[in-house]
Each structure stands twice: as structure tokens, then as C-alpha cells.
Design an enzyme around this catalytic site. Structure first.
Site, short mmCIF file in Angstrom:
data_model
loop_
_atom_site.label_atom_id
_atom_site.label_comp_id
_atom_site.label_asym_id
_atom_site.label_seq_id
_atom_site.Cartn_x
_atom_site.Cartn_y
_atom_site.Cartn_z
N ASN A 15 8.70 7.39 8.91
CA ASN A 15 9.58 7.30 8.34
C ASN A 15 9.25 7.42 6.81
OD1 ASN A 15 8.90 4.66 9.95
ND2 ASN A 15 10.51 3.82 8.15
N LYS A 16 7.93 6.79 6.69
CA LYS A 16 8.49 6.63 5.11
C LYS A 16 6.46 6.71 4.97
CE LYS A 16 7.76 1.49 5.07
NZ LYS A 16 8.33 0.21 3.95
N TYR A 172 -6.32 -7.62 7.36
CA TYR A 172 -6.24 -6.31 6.89
C TYR A 172 -7.72 -5.81 7.24
CZ TYR A 172 -5.14 -1.62 4.85
OH TYR A 172 -4.69 0.04 4.98
N LYS A 176 -9.17 -2.31 9.87
CA LYS A 176 -9.78 -1.25 9.94
C LYS A 176 -11.28 -1.36 10.44
CE LYS A 176 -5.85 -0.25 8.57
NZ LYS A 176 -4.73 0.76 8.39
N THR A 207 2.49 3.37 -2.29
CA THR A 207 3.18 2.67 -1.10
C THR A 207 4.11 0.87 -1.12
OG1 THR A 207 1.96 2.42 0.76
CG2 THR A 207 2.73 4.71 0.72
N1 LIG Z 1 -1.01 3.11 0.77
C1 LIG Z 1 -2.39 2.72 0.91
O1 LIG Z 1 -3.40 2.50 -0.68
C2 LIG Z 1 -3.16 2.67 2.24
C3 LIG Z 1 -4.83 2.97 1.88
C4 LIG Z 1 -5.33 2.88 2.82
C5 LIG Z 1 -4.80 2.86 4.36
N2 LIG Z 1 -3.64 3.01 3.80
C6 LIG Z 1 -2.93 3.17 5.38
O2 LIG Z 1 -2.07 4.60 5.76
C7 LIG Z 1 -1.25 4.09 6.62
C8 LIG Z 1 -0.30 4.01 5.96
O3 LIG Z 1 0.22 2.89 5.15
P1 LIG Z 1 1.61 3.65 4.08
O4 LIG Z 1 0.32 3.08 2.82
O5 LIG Z 1 2.14 5.12 3.53
O6 LIG Z 1 2.23 2.28 4.12
P2 LIG Z 1 4.26 1.98 4.22
O7 LIG Z 1 4.72 2.51 3.48
O8 LIG Z 1 4.52 0.38 4.53
O9 LIG Z 1 4.33 3.00 5.83
C9 LIG Z 1 3.64 2.31 7.16
C10 LIG Z 1 4.84 2.67 8.08
O10 LIG Z 1 3.54 2.42 9.52
C11 LIG Z 1 5.38 2.01 10.25
N3 LIG Z 1 5.29 0.75 11.12
C12 LIG Z 1 4.73 -0.48 11.04
N4 LIG Z 1 4.78 -1.11 12.02
C13 LIG Z 1 4.88 -0.48 13.09
C14 LIG Z 1 5.14 -0.22 14.38
N5 LIG Z 1 5.44 -1.16 14.96
N6 LIG Z 1 5.61 0.77 15.21
C15 LIG Z 1 5.70 2.30 14.31
N7 LIG Z 1 5.68 2.31 12.88
C16 LIG Z 1 5.27 0.80 11.98
C17 LIG Z 1 6.21 1.70 9.31
O11 LIG Z 1 7.56 1.59 9.62
P3 LIG Z 1 8.84 0.78 9.54
O12 LIG Z 1 9.63 1.43 7.95
O13 LIG Z 1 9.47 0.74 10.83
O14 LIG Z 1 8.40 -1.03 9.03
C18 LIG Z 1 5.96 2.69 8.14
O15 LIG Z 1 6.86 3.80 8.52
C19 LIG Z 1 -1.56 2.36 7.49
O16 LIG Z 1 -2.08 2.23 8.01
C20 LIG Z 1 -2.17 1.99 5.92
O17 LIG Z 1 -3.03 0.99 6.71
C21 LIG Z 1 -2.79 2.51 2.91
#
Ligand SMILES: NC(=O)c1ccc[n+]([C@@H]2O[C@H](COP(=O)([O-])OP(=O)(O)OC[C@H]3O[C@@H](n4cnc5c(N)ncnc54)[C@H](OP(=O)(O)O)[C@@H]3O)[C@@H](O)[C@H]2O)c1
Length: 254
Positions: A15-16, A172, A176, A207
Site C-alpha cells: 500500500n505504500k 531489524y 534480515k 520511505t
Molecule cells: N527503505 C529502505 O531503505 C529499505 C532498505 C532495505 C530494506 N527495506 C525493506 O523494504 C521493505 C519495504 O519497506 P519500505 O521502505 O517500503 O517501508 P514502508 O514504507 O514502511 O512500507 C512497509 C510496508 O509493509 C507493510 N506491513 C508492515 N507490517 C505488515 C503486516 N503485518 N502485514 C502486511 N503488511 C505489513 C506496511 O503496511 P502499513 O502501511 O499497514 O504499515 C507497508 O505497506 C521492507 O521489508 C524493508 O525492510 C527497506
């Protein structure tokens, strides 16, 4: 819209953030994408926006920590499309980014529920549908901070953290690392089945998870997960690929 010939993808946490952009990029490539979201309002809003851009994107209620929600989602997919070509396990939470000495075990457990156990629950629920595709891709969205090799060397191969300052956040980072191990275990079990299983490190992306301190856009962050989701049949399995601005990405050490 018919799914008679289109391939189907499922993206969790779509969703985001990066997940929403992965959804958009897969839909742009002609896949029907089920947009997994735990919250109906947030999921429907994202679905509406992406459909307004002309994409066949369908909200799928999916809380990865809720076995009933996952089972309902799998049943719906089974009856609506029967086969899933791509699963992107993207949903993830950060939790408090504290070092081990300041992290109660319960905080670790909470982060693992989403980042590790959630991936296992969703993958096992969708595996029968992925197997039916005969040529499926599973992408687990991990992070370079999960690399045990990088932790052991205290060097971040992505260059985000200076040498000697590999991040020490317990919940965290180790979630991972566990996800990476989970990825390899599935990859090995599924070798020869046509299902390729890989981990993606999207880079440091602005994000909500990092309060928008990241330096990459979601478009850049979605690139490697989408690359792994659209691998050819002779593509790799059991690899950990990170964003480094090149077309092929950077193979990261486990
Ligand atoms: N951003 C970075 O720099 C970065 C770097 C390395 C890895 N990642 C990984 O990339 C992935 C996406 O992260 P993002 O940066 O896009 O963060 P984000 O904007 O916070 O998005 C996280 C998403 O996961 C959803 N979520 C959390 N708990 C959930 C659950 N129990 N069931 C279903 N959905 C759930 C959230 O939904 P809600 O809106 O309902 O909370 C949101 O849609 C994650 O696995 C993160 O660890 C991110």
C-alpha cells in the site's frame, strides 16, 4: 479485466513505499498484481491510485502476521486465478533500531513476526499456486544490514555506512539475516522446480520505515526486486542482489 492470459503477481505490504512501487512496475510489465495490504482503507487507496494509471491492480487483504488473513488471501487467489507467477515478500517493519544491549527479547520477537515468520506463512500458503505456474519467482525483500559477512567484516558493501561502522541494530538486522537464511533454504528445496528464490536489497530508500532519511527514490528501490521478479527461466536462484545503480545490480555476500 480478464486474467486468462496475464501472469499474476502478489506483493505484500504494497500500500505504500517500495512495495507500492514494485506493484506499479510489475503492472507496467503487464502482470496482474494483487496489492497486499493489512489495512483495507490504505490498500483500497493504493489500488484506486494505481488503477487510475491504467494498471490491473487488485487489493488483497493480507496481514502477514495473521494466519487466517493469509489463508483467506490464498483461497481467494486459488479461486480467482489459480496460479501465481510472482510472489514478492516485501512487507517489513523496522521497530526500534537499538543495539543488542538495549533490546528486550520481545522487541526482537515482534520484528521477526513480520520480517521472518510472516514471509514463511505467506510463502507456504502460496506455494501450491506458485508451483502450478511451472516457472515462478519468489523475491524476499531483505537488506544489506542482514549480511553476516558484512557484519563479520564490519564493512557495509553498499557504502551507506562508513567502514568500521556496520549497523548494530539487533531486531531489524538479525531479522534480515534470518530472512536471508530462509531465502537460501527455500531456494535449495525448490531447485529444479522452476521456482527461483532470491533476496533483494533495495538500497537506502526514502520511505516511512526510515523516516525518509533514505537517499534513493522508491523507483530506484523497486528496481532490484522487480529484476528478480522477472528473471528468465535460466536466471539465478539463491542469490542476494543489491541496488548499486548498475543494470545488473550488485551481488551481495550472505
Ligand atoms: N527503505 C529502505 O531503505 C529499505 C532498505 C532495505 C530494506 N527495506 C525493506 O523494504 C521493505 C519495504 O519497506 P519500505 O521502505 O517500503 O517501508 P514502508 O514504507 O514502511 O512500507 C512497509 C510496508 O509493509 C507493510 N506491513 C508492515 N507490517 C505488515 C503486516 N503485518 N502485514 C502486511 N503488511 C505489513 C506496511 O503496511 P502499513 O502501511 O499497514 O504499515 C507497508 O505497506 C521492507 O521489508 C524493508 O525492510 C527497506
Amino acid at each position: 479485466m480478464s486474467t486468462d492470459h496475464a501472469q499474476v503477481a502478489v506483493v505484500t505490504g504494497a500500500n505504500k513505499g517500495i512495495g507500492r512501487e514494485i506493484t506499479r512496475q510489475l503492472a507496467q510489465r503487464g502482470l496482474v498484481v494483487y496489492l497486499g495490504a493489512r489495512d483495507e482503507q490504505r490498500g483500497r487507496a493504493a489500488e484506486r491510485d494505481l488503477r487510475a494509471e491504467g494498471h490491473d491492480v487488485r487489493f488483497l487483504q493480507l496481514d502477514v502476521t495473521d494466519a487466517e488473513s493469509v489463508s483467506r488471501a490464498a483461497k481467494r487467489l486459488d479461486s480467482e486465478v489459480g496460479t501465481v507467477r510472482v510472489l514478492v515478500n516485501n512487507a517489513g517493519i523496522g521497530g526500534p533500531m537499538h543495539p543488542p544491549s538495549q533490546t528486550p527479547a520481545d522487541q526482537v520477537r515482534t520484528v521477526y513476526e513480520t520480517n521472518v515468520f510472516g514471509v514463511i506463512t505467506v510463502t507456504n500458503a502460496l506455494l501450491p499456486l506458485l508451483r502450478r505456474s511451472g516457472s515462478a519467482r519468489i523475491v524476499n525483500v531483505s537488506s544489506v544490514v542482514g549480511s553476516l559477512t558484512a557484519a563479520a567484516e564490519n564493512v557495509d558493501p553498499s557504502g551507506v555506512h562508513p567502514p568500521g561502522a556496520f549497523p548494530t541494530m539487533l531486531s531489524y538486522a538479525t531479522s534480515k539475516s534470518a530472512l536471508n537464511a530462509v531465502t537460501l533454504t527455500y531456494a535449495n528445496e525448490l531447485r529444479g522446480t522452476g521456482i527461483l528464490v532470491n533476496a533483494a536489497s533495495p538500497g537506502f530508500v526514502a520511505t516511512d520505515i526510515n523516516f525518509h532519511h533514505g537517499v534513493l527514490t522508491v523507483e530506484e528501490g523497486a528496481r532490484v526486486p522487480v529484476l528478480l521478479a522477472t528473471l528468465p527461466d535460466n536466471g539465478p536462484t539463491g542469490t542476494f542482489l543489491g541496488e548499486n545503480g548498475t543494470a545488473e545490480g550488485q551481488v551481495l555476500p550472505w
